[in-house]
Design a protein around this motif. Structure first.
Motif, PDB file in Angstrom:
ATOM      1  N   LYS A   1       4.372  -5.423   9.187  1.00 33.11           N
ATOM      2  CA  LYS A   1       3.878  -4.375   9.737  1.00 33.11           C
ATOM      3  C   LYS A   1       5.016  -2.981   9.240  1.00 33.11           C
ATOM      4  CE  LYS A   1       2.086  -6.237  13.925  1.00 33.11           C
ATOM      5  NZ  LYS A   1       2.084  -6.436  15.466  1.00 33.11           N
ATOM      6  N   ALA A   2       5.925  -3.546   8.940  1.00 31.16           N
ATOM      7  CA  ALA A   2       7.139  -2.633   8.280  1.00 31.16           C
ATOM      8  C   ALA A   2       6.972  -1.590   7.659  1.00 31.16           C
ATOM      9  CB  ALA A   2       8.305  -3.286   7.991  1.00 31.16           C
TER      10      ALA A   2
ATOM     11  N   SER B   1       0.874  -1.082  -0.153  1.00 31.15           N
ATOM     12  CA  SER B   1       0.039  -0.038  -0.063  1.00 31.15           C
ATOM     13  C   SER B   1       0.892   1.198   0.067  1.00 31.15           C
ATOM     14  CB  SER B   1      -0.777   0.316   1.174  1.00 31.15           C
ATOM     15  OG  SER B   1      -1.900  -1.211   1.303  1.00 31.15           O
ATOM     16  N   THR B   2       0.410   2.293  -0.637  1.00 35.20           N
ATOM     17  CA  THR B   2       1.499   3.461  -0.926  1.00 35.20           C
ATOM     18  C   THR B   2       0.611   4.717  -0.701  1.00 35.20           C
ATOM     19  OG1 THR B   2       1.199   3.466  -3.315  1.00 35.20           O
ATOM     20  CG2 THR B   2       3.096   2.500  -2.118  1.00 35.20           C
ATOM     21  N   ALA B   3       1.251   5.709  -0.058  1.00 37.31           N
ATOM     22  CA  ALA B   3       0.709   7.020  -0.312  1.00 37.31           C
ATOM     23  C   ALA B   3       1.423   8.457  -0.289  1.00 37.31           C
ATOM     24  CB  ALA B   3      -0.315   7.204   1.257  1.00 37.31           C
ATOM     25  N   VAL B   4       1.304   9.200  -0.638  1.00 39.22           N
ATOM     26  CA  VAL B   4       2.046  10.601  -0.863  1.00 39.22           C
ATOM     27  C   VAL B   4       1.672  11.385   0.145  1.00 39.22           C
ATOM     28  CG1 VAL B   4       2.727  12.437  -2.263  1.00 39.22           C
ATOM     29  CG2 VAL B   4       2.518   9.948  -3.142  1.00 39.22           C
TER      30      VAL B   4
ATOM     31  N   LEU C   1       3.858   0.836   2.722  1.00 40.09           N
ATOM     32  CA  LEU C   1       3.234   0.219   4.098  1.00 40.09           C
ATOM     33  C   LEU C   1       2.895  -1.005   3.816  1.00 40.09           C
ATOM     34  CD1 LEU C   1       0.914   3.333   4.554  1.00 40.09           C
ATOM     35  CD2 LEU C   1       3.075   3.223   5.403  1.00 40.09           C
ATOM     36  N   GLY C   2       3.379  -2.015   4.781  1.00 43.15           N
ATOM     37  CA  GLY C   2       2.933  -3.294   4.760  1.00 43.15           C
ATOM     38  C   GLY C   2       3.068  -4.305   3.579  1.00 43.15           C
TER      39      GLY C   2
ATOM     40  N   ASN D   1       6.455   0.942  12.700  1.00 44.15           N
ATOM     41  CA  ASN D   1       5.618  -0.219  12.328  1.00 44.15           C
ATOM     42  C   ASN D   1       4.186   0.197  12.468  1.00 44.15           C
ATOM     43  OD1 ASN D   1       8.057  -1.592  11.633  1.00 44.15           O
ATOM     44  ND2 ASN D   1       7.587  -2.964  13.159  1.00 44.15           N
ATOM     45  N   THR D   2       3.314  -0.460  11.430  1.00 45.47           N
ATOM     46  CA  THR D   2       1.996  -0.337  11.686  1.00 45.47           C
ATOM     47  C   THR D   2       1.559  -1.163  12.913  1.00 45.47           C
ATOM     48  OG1 THR D   2       1.617  -2.038  10.082  1.00 45.47           O
ATOM     49  CG2 THR D   2       1.422   0.260   9.259  1.00 45.47           C
TER      50      THR D   2
END
Length: 661
Positions: free
Chosen positions: A390-391, A368-371, A379-380, A407-408
């Motif tokens: 979780k990293a 999963s990605t976000a800006v 993410l993950g 970590n998440t």
């Protein structure tokens, strides 16, 4: 051995020289501006800094003449040129459009490349419509040619948002006719025409008809045409009504064009404008091909997809993600079918080439990605068949480095993420045991994750997008079946609201945004699908659009604003060729909304009222004729390869009993 010069010492020296100049101490060269202003300067410095004057200064000094007239440059600009010669900067009033233009001219004329670049940066950062139009329309000077492309792009992009009342009819009409004018809907063109006429109604009323001819009538809804003909500027104007009628008749002829029509160029009324924003779909799973490196580009104005072979990835990749930062497309993670990938690439849109970036700390399939704030967050994901992560880490494009972050709180594979108001949200996914409904929020300032209220149902392989202060999620897989519905999260109230469902249930698809419209692309629904839908986030409604060229799941998609790229893909030539760019006018499209129209409020767990209210098929009522066969069959063959082996496309499908098979 010579050492490098101390920049502080050099700067101090030039500041002292500038002080001597300001005090007229030790000056030996008098410069006379075109308007008669006089400046005592140091000949050696002006000779070194101003190439255009160098030869003349040297020639005059041999004759004992230490005075030079610079007729082409006025005093205000010459003073700034002199300041730049001493200090490498100039105190320019960025809001003074005239001063910026004249200084660009002066720097170009005097051949001071460094100063020209400096002022062009100021010009680009402080650009407004008044200044951009002056430069764009100025045909008298070659010294503005480096500023003209930037000015032209600004005008084409922002004209409809800020039409200067002073623009002439000829210039206004030429810009409205330009295929490159950014117009998300033709209704915006009509709003701009009204505003320009109302600025001087007595003189400009006669311009209405030729301006109406610039409208792409083929791209508006029937209800807009009804409002148009009833408008006070039109309803009693016989010539205007005739112009609209002729445009409608011509547009209607292209709904089922004859061979003769297809041999000619597309007229203005049905010629789609070139989109400033392009939508790129890359990689993924394809029916019969498994993992691929494909690249398709979507034109949301003409509703057309095209293959762009030169944009294909260097190798096959699926379950990866694409994000855009400062106009550059980044692709990270995924799988080549054999391994979870650490690698990433970025796209040079000017050369259509992919270039590698620094690898992540972990291989991440189903990433999963976000800006957020110029950084890309990864993410993950799943690093191996047994290890879901979780990293988390973030990428800095300026330094080409990945940095680990906290970590998440839970493992998230096949989840979705988005950046909103300074925070990163991670929602749903699969943890190796169950499909999740939870949502976590990351605060970069404290480097901490916080659990927030969960979605109304679990989802993996979902899509998430942030818009207007809200998070939108759609589709996915709940552990039993694939989903079509959506939900919207309000961070202020910490509540979820149900949204209208897509026309098909799907997972491992992508959603990108252009304005208020979201585009749901491809995905998996018992097999890879090519279906594309548009979501009107203001009306909470979905529209079925032209499908991808091939059914594709687990691809990455990105929407980016780059007119030069669009022109290279959707050329002016193609816009004249009906076989390439003629839009299917029997397909319904999201309507125009005023920019200040709010999102529907809805209620908790309840769809926005009338979200399934049927809308009329565009043109049917207006142009109904015995010769026009309006049917549900759009001629597209949606039957995909039935012999494809079933693959397990969602990470949540990889339960232990599947993996043992």
């Amino acid at each position: 051995m010579a050492s490098d010069a101390d920049p502080v010492a050099v700067s101090t020296m030039f500041q002292n020289l500038y002080k001597l100049y300001k005090e007229s101490n030790n000056c030996d060269l008098l410069l006379l501006a075109g308007d008669g202003k006089r400046f005592n300067t140091h000949s050696f410095l002006i000779c070194a800094a101003v190439p255009k004057l160098r030869a003349k200064i040297i020639e005059n000094s041999k004759k004992g003449i230490m005075k030079l007239r610079v007729q082409e440059v006025k005093g205000r600009e010459l003073e700034l040129v002199i300041q730049f010669a001493y200090l490498g900067r100039c105190d320019l009033d960025e809001k003074d459009c005239g001063a910026v233009m004249e200084l660009i001219r002066a720097a170009a004329y005097l051949q001071i490349d460094a100063m020209e670049k400096h002022v062009l940066r100021i010009f680009e950062n402080s650009l407004n419509m008044e200044l951009a139009l002056k430069v764009h329309l100025d045909k008298s000077s070659n010294y503005l040619k480096k500023a003209s492309p930037t000015a032209e792009k600004f005008v084409l992009r922002h004209l409809l948002d800020d039409v200067p009342s002073s623009i002439s009819f000829e210039d206004f009409k030429a810009l409205l006719l330009d295929d490159r004018l950014q117009a998300s809907h033709e209704e915006k063109v009509w709003v701009a025409i009204q505003g320009w006429i109302r600025a001087d109604p007595e003189r400009r009323a006669a311009c209405l008809v030729p301006l109406l001819s610039t409208l792409r009538i083929g791209f508006v809804e029937p209800d807009f045409i009804e409002k148009l003909v009833e408008h006070e500027l039109v309803t009693h104007n016989t010539n205007a009504l005739n112009c609209i009628h002729e445009s409608i008749t011509l547009a209607q002829s292209y709904h089922e064009p004859t061979e003769e029509l297809l041999l000619g160029q597309l007229p203005t009324v049905v010629r789609p404008r070139i989109p400033h924003v392009s939508i790129l779909a890359i990689g993924g799973w394809r029916t019969g091909e498994e993992v691929c490196a494909m690249a398709e580009v979507y034109d949301h104005i003409a509703n057309k997809w095209t293959n762009v072979a030169s944009l294909q990835l260097d190798g096959p990749r699926s379950y990866h993600r694409a994000e855009v930062i400062d106009g550059i497309v980044y692709v990270v993670g995924g799988s080549d079918k054999e391994h979870s990938m650490k690698t990433g690439v970025k796209l040079d849109l000017s050369t259509f080439t992919w270039r590698p970036i620094c690898s992540m700390h972990h291989g991440r399939c189903f990433v999963s990605t976000a800006v957020m704030d110029g950084h890309l967050y990864a993410l993950g994901g799943r690093e191996s068949s047994e290890e879901r992560l979780k990293a988390a880490e973030k990428y800095d494009p300026k330094t080409d480095t990945w940095t680990k972050i906290a970590n998440t709180l839970q493992c998230h594979s096949d989840a979705a993420a988005a950046g909103l108001d300074g925070k990163v949200y991670l929602v749903g996914g699969y943890n190796g045991t169950e499909v999740m409904s939870c949502m976590e929020c990351y605060c970069p300032e404290t480097n901490t994750w916080t659990l927030l209220p969960p979605m109304n149902k679990p989802r993996s392989g979902l899509a998430c997008i942030a818009h207007r202060g809200h998070l939108f999620v759609f589709g996915g897989f709940d552990g039993t079946e694939r989903l079509s519905d959506g939900e919207r999260y309000n961070p202020k109230t910490r509540t979820w609201t149900a949204l209208a469902p897509m026309n098909i249930a799907r997972s491992t698809f992508q959603i990108v945004r252009v304005g208020d419209i979201f585009y749901a692309i491809g995905g998996y629904s018992q097999k890879p699908v090519a279906d594309v839908e548009a979501y009107d986030s203001v009306a909470d409604k979905w529209y079925t659009l032209s499908p991808m060229l091939q059914p594709t799941s687990a691809m990455a998609c990105a929407a980016f604003d780059n007119l030069s790229f669009s022109e290279s893909v959707w050329t002016q030539t193609s816009r004249a060729d009906p076989s390439i760019s003629l839009r299917d006018f029997l397909i319904e499209y999201p309507p125009f909304h005023p920019e200040d129209e709010p999102l529907p409020e809805g209620s908790l767990g309840v769809h926005h009222p009338n979200f399934l209210e049927p809308l009329p098929m565009p043109w049917n009522d207006l142009f109904a004729s015995e010769s026009m066969d309006v049917s549900d069959d759009d001629g597209v063959n949606y039957e995909h390869d039935e012999h494809i082996n079933e693959h397990l496309f969602d990470d949540s499908d990889f339960s232990s009993d599947h993996e043992d098979d």
